[in-house]
Write an enzyme that holds these catalytic residues in place. Structure first.
Site, PDB file in Angstrom:
ATOM      1  N   GLY A 121     105.262 -81.985  -3.090  1.00 41.08           N
ATOM      2  CA  GLY A 121     104.056 -81.179  -3.000  1.00 41.08           C
ATOM      3  C   GLY A 121     102.879 -81.897  -2.393  1.00 41.08           C
ATOM      4  O   GLY A 121     101.735 -81.477  -2.556  1.00 41.08           O
ATOM      5  N   ASP A 171     109.181 -81.002  10.430  1.00 38.64           N
ATOM      6  CA  ASP A 171     109.552 -81.869   9.315  1.00 38.64           C
ATOM      7  C   ASP A 171     110.978 -82.382   9.432  1.00 38.64           C
ATOM      8  O   ASP A 171     111.251 -83.567   9.236  1.00 38.64           O
ATOM      9  CB  ASP A 171     109.364 -81.127   7.991  1.00 38.64           C
ATOM     10  CG  ASP A 171     107.915 -80.762   7.732  1.00 38.64           C
ATOM     11  OD1 ASP A 171     107.033 -81.305   8.423  1.00 38.64           O
ATOM     12  OD2 ASP A 171     107.672 -79.925   6.842  1.00 38.64           O
ATOM     13  N   TYR A 223     101.687 -69.494   3.819  1.00 39.53           N
ATOM     14  CA  TYR A 223     102.233 -70.080   5.043  1.00 39.53           C
ATOM     15  C   TYR A 223     102.831 -68.983   5.922  1.00 39.53           C
ATOM     16  O   TYR A 223     102.581 -68.931   7.130  1.00 39.53           O
ATOM     17  CB  TYR A 223     103.293 -71.120   4.670  1.00 39.53           C
ATOM     18  CG  TYR A 223     103.864 -71.924   5.817  1.00 39.53           C
ATOM     19  CD1 TYR A 223     103.400 -73.210   6.076  1.00 39.53           C
ATOM     20  CD2 TYR A 223     104.877 -71.418   6.618  1.00 39.53           C
ATOM     21  CE1 TYR A 223     103.929 -73.969   7.105  1.00 39.53           C
ATOM     22  CE2 TYR A 223     105.417 -72.161   7.656  1.00 39.53           C
ATOM     23  CZ  TYR A 223     104.942 -73.438   7.890  1.00 39.53           C
ATOM     24  OH  TYR A 223     105.473 -74.168   8.916  1.00 39.53           O
TER      25      TYR A 223
END
Length: 381
Positions: A121, A171, A223
């Site tokens: 997180g 990512d 998001y």
């Protein structure tokens, strides 16, 4: 940590694994929310990594265990598993099995035990590290012959379609493809990238990460809403993606959009340019030029994308006031971490100032550490 993963495997499954693999978390120097707009990014891998000790199974059953979890083994029968059917952290590795099968790869069952020191997180891609560690382990256990970008795309597919987070490729590509001592300049449309040397200590600079410990959940819809807004803006402008709007066309393009979409366009176009400017500065041997670029990136995320929070804003402002060359929030937003470029002889002063500012504001103490570009996913045991 390799020992931790193997020990976790022994504790959970009472035997030894076939091997141990690692995939790192990442920082992102610049290029936030540009990946799903087919733009540019510049990540680097962290030394912090998720490690998985794994062993093949002949029966199609997947058993998952985390040393940082609740002490329970999660068992998943792959046949018939649908996206969204596996709860919690186990959805990420289970999704990799699903994505490999969907892509036509012959993968059976496996026992996997994970151990990780990637903060969760914190905007440091703990989920991508979990997925990419699983992907490289299964690739090698089952002899699939995937390359690093191929494993990254499988991991991204797992997060998009199985977990349900519509992330871009940043990512997973960072966790799979980064090289020690370098940042990875990636065009997320073509998935063509190159390694850019990043030896900041040689020129007296340090990258400081401030984990605010404010947790975010990218699956909560915010998001997805941002991504949908960008896609709507591209549709209205008649372009495949917002990366196709050139910087010199920005003002005219804004006039064609409703007021709520203009800030999204503005961030994406200016952020893509910031990536290009950063790469140019590094190529020219001028890493100090990154400072103002980082700070401008934070202002864009705060004011146009509106995904910062009081803690990240305070960390950026305090770091800069204490002598950092520049700073910005990283990751999906709504918490997470801040990256600051600091003269190495000012590092302690900047860290102390941030801790003091958080205490004065009544916030919980942040976790600070320095970031050194590390190796992407690889076998460690």
């Amino acid at each position: 940590m390799t020992t931790d993963a193997a020990a976790a495997f022994a504790a959970a499954f009472g035997d030894t694994p076939d091997g141990v693999w690692a995939a790192p978390g990442r920082i992102n120097l610049i290029g936030e929310h540009t990946d799903y707009n087919e733009g540019y990014v510049l990540p680097a891998a962290l030394p912090h990594a998720t490690r998985v000790a794994a062993r093949r199974r002949p029966d199609g059953v997947v058993r998952l265990y985390s040393a940082q979890g609740d002490g329970q083994v999660t068992s998943v029968v792959l046949d018939g598993r649908a996206p969204g059917s596996v709860p919690g952290w186990a959805a990420y590795p289970a999704g990799v099995f699903w994505a490999l099968a969907e892509a036509g790869h012959a993968v059976g069952g496996a026992d996997l035990a994970f151990s990780s020191d990637v903060p969760t997180g914190a905007g440091l891609s703990s989920s991508a590290a979990l997925e990419c560690a699983t992907a490289i382990a299964l690739d090698e256990l089952y002899g699939l012959g995937l390359d690093a970008p191929g494993r990254a795309l499988i991991a991204q597919r797992a997060e998009n379609a199985f977990v349900g987070v519509p992330c871009g490729a940043l990512d997973q590509m960072a966790s799979s493809c980064c090289v020690e001592g370098h940042a990875f300049f990636l065009d997320t449309r073509t998935l063509i990238g190159r390694q850019v040397p990043l030896d900041l200590p040689a020129v007296g600079l340090t990258l400081l990460v401030v984990d605010t410990r404010v947790k975010h959940d990218l699956g909560d819809g915010a998001y997805a809403g941002l991504r949908a807004g960008c896609e709507r803006a591209a549709e209205l402008l008649g372009v495949p993606a917002l990366r196709d709007v050139a910087a010199e066309e920005l003002a005219a393009a804004e006039e064609k959009l409703p007021a709520d979409l203009r800030p999204l366009l503005r961030h994406v176009v200016t952020e893509d340019q910031r990536v290009l400017d950063t790469v140019a500065a590094l190529d020219a041997g001028d890493p100090r030029a990154l400072g103002p670029i980082l700070t401008a990136g934070h202002a864009s995320l705060r004011d146009d994308y509106r995904i910062s929070c009081p803690e990240t804003d305070l960390a950026v402002a305090t770091a800069n006031a204490a002598g950092a060359l520049g700073a910005r929030m990283m990751g999906g937003g709504f918490g997470g971490s801040v990256l600051a470029l600091v003269d190495s002889d000012r590092l302690e002063a900047v860290e102390s100032a941030v801790h003091a500012a958080f205490a004065e504001a009544g916030y919980g103490a942040p976790h600070t550490f320095t970031a050194t570009p590390a190796q992407g996913a690889h076998r460690v045991g």
